[in-house]
Design an enzyme around this catalytic site. Structure first.
Site, PDB file in Angstrom:
ATOM      1  N   HIS A 178     -14.963  18.752  -1.381  1.00  0.00           N
ATOM      2  CA  HIS A 178     -13.515  18.836  -1.572  1.00  0.00           C
ATOM      3  C   HIS A 178     -12.859  17.608  -0.961  1.00  0.00           C
ATOM      4  O   HIS A 178     -13.155  17.256   0.172  1.00  0.00           O
ATOM      5  CB  HIS A 178     -12.931  20.056  -0.852  1.00  0.00           C
ATOM      6  N   SER A 192     -17.109  20.775   2.537  1.00  0.00           N
ATOM      7  CA  SER A 192     -15.667  20.508   2.540  1.00  0.00           C
ATOM      8  C   SER A 192     -15.338  19.765   3.835  1.00  0.00           C
ATOM      9  O   SER A 192     -15.910  18.712   4.090  1.00  0.00           O
ATOM     10  CB  SER A 192     -14.918  21.839   2.399  1.00  0.00           C
ATOM     11  N   ASP A 231     -15.164  28.792  -0.288  1.00  0.00           N
ATOM     12  CA  ASP A 231     -15.772  28.300  -1.527  1.00  0.00           C
ATOM     13  C   ASP A 231     -17.284  28.165  -1.310  1.00  0.00           C
ATOM     14  O   ASP A 231     -17.729  27.803  -0.223  1.00  0.00           O
ATOM     15  CB  ASP A 231     -15.160  26.936  -1.880  1.00  0.00           C
TER      16      ASP A 231
END
Lengths: 277, 194
Positions: free
Chosen positions: B41, B14, B134
């Site tokens: 992401h 991310s 995540d």
């Protein structure tokens, strides 16, 4: 054999039970998403394994609506992907404007946000009075919400930006009557949208339409079912009728896709050609 | 102890991920034998030129993972923005527009879990820099089926939260710096088991 291997068997049994007990055929749904959704409803049904759901499916038909609504998780928003709505406004609406009457089919409407977005687009381009939007889904709970046309005010505020980016002329709130933190869709918009139960897996053509909007529905189907659905769309569309898919969907994988020509490659807008599938 | 041959490499990251991938991906040799799947992401509305951005310096081709496309050995498949990326039992990609998970779409967890379901012990999962949690659940799924989990050392990550969350679950087989990770990946995928 570990838990995951066993769950693979359980999902097969689930699909078999749904098809034979209730006539809902999920055999040709993409497996990974179906598995996620089935496993995702365990908590809601108070089950720890998919196998524990089987007696409920077989013997408690009253649970069917909630099972169906968990299987077709309604994720939708107004004016999702504003560039698509902008392209509809500039590239598609001028063609639609040449028809004296317009039928539009929005397949997989969930809770109605996209159907109302289309109706607002038609209103802003002066076509709504001659238009009827047929918005369909297999999820009756979602359809009931769509029929109401009531959405939380803060979500409408969020959608207003997308509406503006899509080329919307008025403030989105002006299409709602706002009260108590909610907005109810304007009856003048609502009157041109009909919601109905229709299953793309099993049901057929129900009318001749000038445009079909079906975004992020076919990604959940396998190639065989995509082919069936594209055939159904081909049979439903007038010649040169438009088909609008989700931003990562395409018609290339299915033989029935050959009857469609590309209008806007990036935004996945197609039109039906004269040719047969 | 028998070793299950590795069949796929899945990478999640991310915040700070692009820089980390710019270190990791170019280090993969041109004859890298496995498909590589990258989930990163991005803020929604960001330009979708990610494959082109990541291609810089890479000898392996970098392409967006399209629905129904088969995973290709020696190819780096990047998740499309705003869709979850799943893998079907026939080793093709499937996209999902379901709700965000961990406030993210694509969610690293879903791709990792899906890979674990399809390949079991054949999965090599790598979790890099990121500011959310995540990937932790996905790493657990990979580990539960016998796959291998490599986590970037949080002390060396631009955003330590994501690798730290995965390490806290106790599933990491290796905790390493980026340049060490590439060494481990190459030795696991290109030499030992194959």
């Amino acid at each position: 054999m570990d838990k995951s291997d066993i769950e693979t068997i359980e999902i097969d049994l689930f699909v078999e039970a749904m098809a034979r007990r209730h006539g809902y055929d999920f055999r040709h749904y993409a497996k990974a998403s179906l598995r996620r959704r089935v496993a995702g409803m365990l908590d809601a049904l108070g089950c720890t394994t998919v196998a524990e759901m089987l007696p409920l499916i077989l013997h408690q038909p009253e649970l069917l609506p909630s099972i169906l609504s968990n299987l077709s998780v309604p994720v939708t928003e107004m004016f999702r992907d504003p560039p698509v709505f902008k392209a509809l406004r500039t590239e598609v609406i001028p063609v639609l404007a040449t028809y004296p009457r317009l039928n539009i089919w929005q397949a997989g409407c969930a809770t109605g946000e996209e159907a109302y977005s289309l109706a607002i687009l038609l209103a802003e381009t002066g076509l709504l009075e001659r238009s009827q939007i047929y918005a369909t889904d297999i999820n009756d709970a979602a359809l009931a919400k769509a029929e109401e046309g009531i959405y939380p005010a803060e979500i409408i505020t969020k959608y207003a930006e997308s509406h503006r980016l899509a080329g919307g002329s008025l403030d989105l709130q002006s299409y709602f009557s706002m009260a108590y933190g909610f907005g109810k869709i304007d009856p003048a918009i609502r009157a041109h949208v009909s919601f109905a139960h229709h299953n793309l897996v099993a049901d057929g053509v129900f009318c001749e339409v000038n445009m079909i909007v079906c975004r992020n529905v076919m990604i959940y189907f396998d190639t065989l079912l995509q082919n069936r659905v594209l055939d159904l769309f081909g049979q439903s569309l007038v010649r040169n009728g438009f088909l609008c898919l989700g931003s990562r969907e395409n018609v290339a994988f299915a033989a029935a896709g050959r009857q469609f020509a590309t209008v806007n490659k990036i935004l996945r807008i197609y039109k039906k050609t004269g040719g047969e599938a | 102890m028998t070793h299950h041959p590795l069949e796929v490499v899945v990478i999640g990251c991310s915040a700070g991920g692009i820089e980390a991938l710019h270190t990791l991906l170019p280090a993969l040799p041109p004859d890298f034998p496995l498909p590589v799947v990258v989930v990163i992401h991005l803020s929604s509305g960001a330009p979708t030129l990610l494959p082109q951005v990541l291609q810089t310096g890479c000898t392996l081709p970098v392409i967006e993972a399209e629905e129904r496309q088969p995973l290709r050995p020696g190819c780096i498949h990047v998740a499309a923005p705003d869709y979850h990326l799943l893998i079907e039992p026939d080793h093709t990609f499937a996209l999902s527009a379901d709700a965000k998970v961990n406030n993210s779409r694509p969610a690293i967890d879903l791709t990792f879990i899906s890979a674990a379901e399809v390949w079991g012990a054949g999965v090599l999962a790598i979790l890099l820099t990121g500011a959310s949690a995540d990937g932790a659940r996905g790493m657990q799924a990979v580990k539960a089926r016998g796959g291998i989990c490599i986590v970037q050392d949080p002390a060396t990550a631009q955003a330590p939260a994501m690798p730290a969350a995965a390490i806290a679950t106790g599933v990491a087989d290796h905790i390493a710096k980026l340049d060490e990770i590439t060494g481990i990946v190459v030795s696991l995928c290109c030499i030992s088991d194959r």
